[in-house]
Write an enzyme that holds these catalytic residues in place. Sequence first.
Site, PDB file in Angstrom:
ATOM      1  CB  SER A  77      44.233  42.276  57.845  1.00  0.00           C
ATOM      2  OG  SER A  77      44.206  43.320  58.780  1.00  0.00           O
ATOM      3  CG  ASP A  93      40.410  48.411  55.265  1.00  0.00           C
ATOM      4  OD1 ASP A  93      40.116  48.442  56.475  1.00  0.00           O
ATOM      5  OD2 ASP A  93      40.849  47.389  54.704  1.00  0.00           O
ATOM      6  CG  HIS A 133      39.611  44.888  57.266  1.00  0.00           C
ATOM      7  ND1 HIS A 133      40.759  45.452  56.771  1.00  0.00           N
ATOM      8  CD2 HIS A 133      40.015  43.879  58.088  1.00  0.00           C
ATOM      9  CE1 HIS A 133      41.810  44.831  57.284  1.00  0.00           C
ATOM     10  NE2 HIS A 133      41.388  43.868  58.069  1.00  0.00           N
TER      11      HIS A 133
END
Length: 561
Positions: free
Chosen positions: A222, A445, A474
């Site tokens: 991320s 996502d 995610h």
Amino acid sequence: MPDDRSPTPRPRTRRSLALVAVAVLAATLTPATPAAATATPAGLVWGACPPPAEGSGRDTRQQCTTLRLPLDYRHPHGRQIDLTISRIATAEPSLRRGILVSNPGGPGESGLDMPSFLAAALPAEVLTRYDLIGFDPRGVGTSTPITCGITEPAAAADLILPYPAPDGSIARNIEFARTTARDCAAHSGALLPHITTANTARDMDRIRAALGEPTLSYLGYSYGTYLGAVYISLFPDRGDRIVLDSAVDPNRIWHGHMRQFSTSVVMRFPDFTGWVAARNDEYGLGATPAAVTETYFATAAALDREPVVTPDIVVTGNVYRELTRVLLGNDRNFPLLAGFWQAFAQETPPAALSALRRAAPATQLPADNGIAVLYAIVCGDVAWPRDVDRYASDVAVDRRLFPITAGMPANVWPCAFWPSRPLEAPVAVTGKGPRNVLILQNLRDPTTGWLGAFGLRRALDRRATLVTQNAGGHGVFPIRSGPCAADIATTFLTTGTLPDRDRFCPGPSPDDVGGASLARPTWMTFGLASELDPPFLGPISTSVNALSAHSRIPHRTAFDR
């Protein structure tokens, strides 16, 4: 050439950083805990780690130490800050290739227990080749923590990620943003401008040097994908094997990145509504995806009109929306999320709402530490628009086009009122350097959408291969990946071999999910859950734990696999 000393002055126009070649300065190190400490060939002293947060798991092999690093790399002999790092050494030294540094995302999440997570999750053939290295990034946890003085984050749960009022007004968001920007400066002062992605990347290179390694391999999730991209752009010859999982477009930080939440959630939402509709006999939320979607809007509107009030948190429509957005991050959360929807739709919310608090860390950290670092990074990396009328207009459009997220992604942040300008231009992420980057991305996502991975792939050009997994959620490897993506990642980390072209892989399905569980490790819950691995999800992650405990829905962490 690598930049390990100083940021460039902020230019009047955007341009690449001028990279300055300097020798790596030796870091001054102090043990985290003197008792039972062990020395390494590099001369570092490793001891016990700071106590973990309540209820979190930790591998008994994990050790920690603390580095003293410059607050401001333009003045390397000036004020120093603490940076706590962690390690699990490989059990097969004869097969060891080097170090695998990791970052969980955020920004604002502790990475100190990432070695424990990865030791339990990565394939054995990867674990034999690396010492696993984690760290609390500057400003986070035990690494000279900062605060914005938000003593009760749960009370501001619908403001930290800026959801508009039910009627679309952003007046309350503007006031919160203005006040928070002022309070961040008041509480964290001189530290604040230096909590940036570029400086965190420079810290990573000091970690590499302190460990006596010529290069580092990296696994970042991320926000950690942007951190990794910045590192290999500042130090193109010091990255070995780089895996960037669930990617941020480096050319859309950070206002543009927040805007992509709208489309990313829209892409993911049908995975859940289809799954719930197929189980209407169990949940009663609608027999078709359209009917389930109407239940979502009706429940959120009902909570807008009449929130559930407890001594510790007010469960508004916006808290409900954000809880939904976060739990969409993993298929394994679907039974838990469906249970929450069912309870609120039947106007019999789960018990113990007064317990919606994040588990307290064993060390005394500011309650808003993760939130403060989130703001420091996204406001300090790059300047944001300051015209509040623009935010109001964007929110109105976003609410019409993407009602699921209710205008939050377009709304104003404290960055619009940030008291200082960025100290340097964003690092230019380019294709300069060896071809040694693997980008992993789920197609649907909800947090870092596929277009972010496409943007990162385009920026890195020939350096990278993009592997898209036909799945939602995610995080890919080793969080929830099918054999195709997992094999590519394992092969790359063990042999250095990348696919010769971008790949599209089949992925896991929500239909594979068994009983309800909270699938993501603690650091993924806040992923800003925190965006970006969102930010305000400290309160929300705790609400998940509390609600699951009192809804007769089993709860499992990543360490219980």
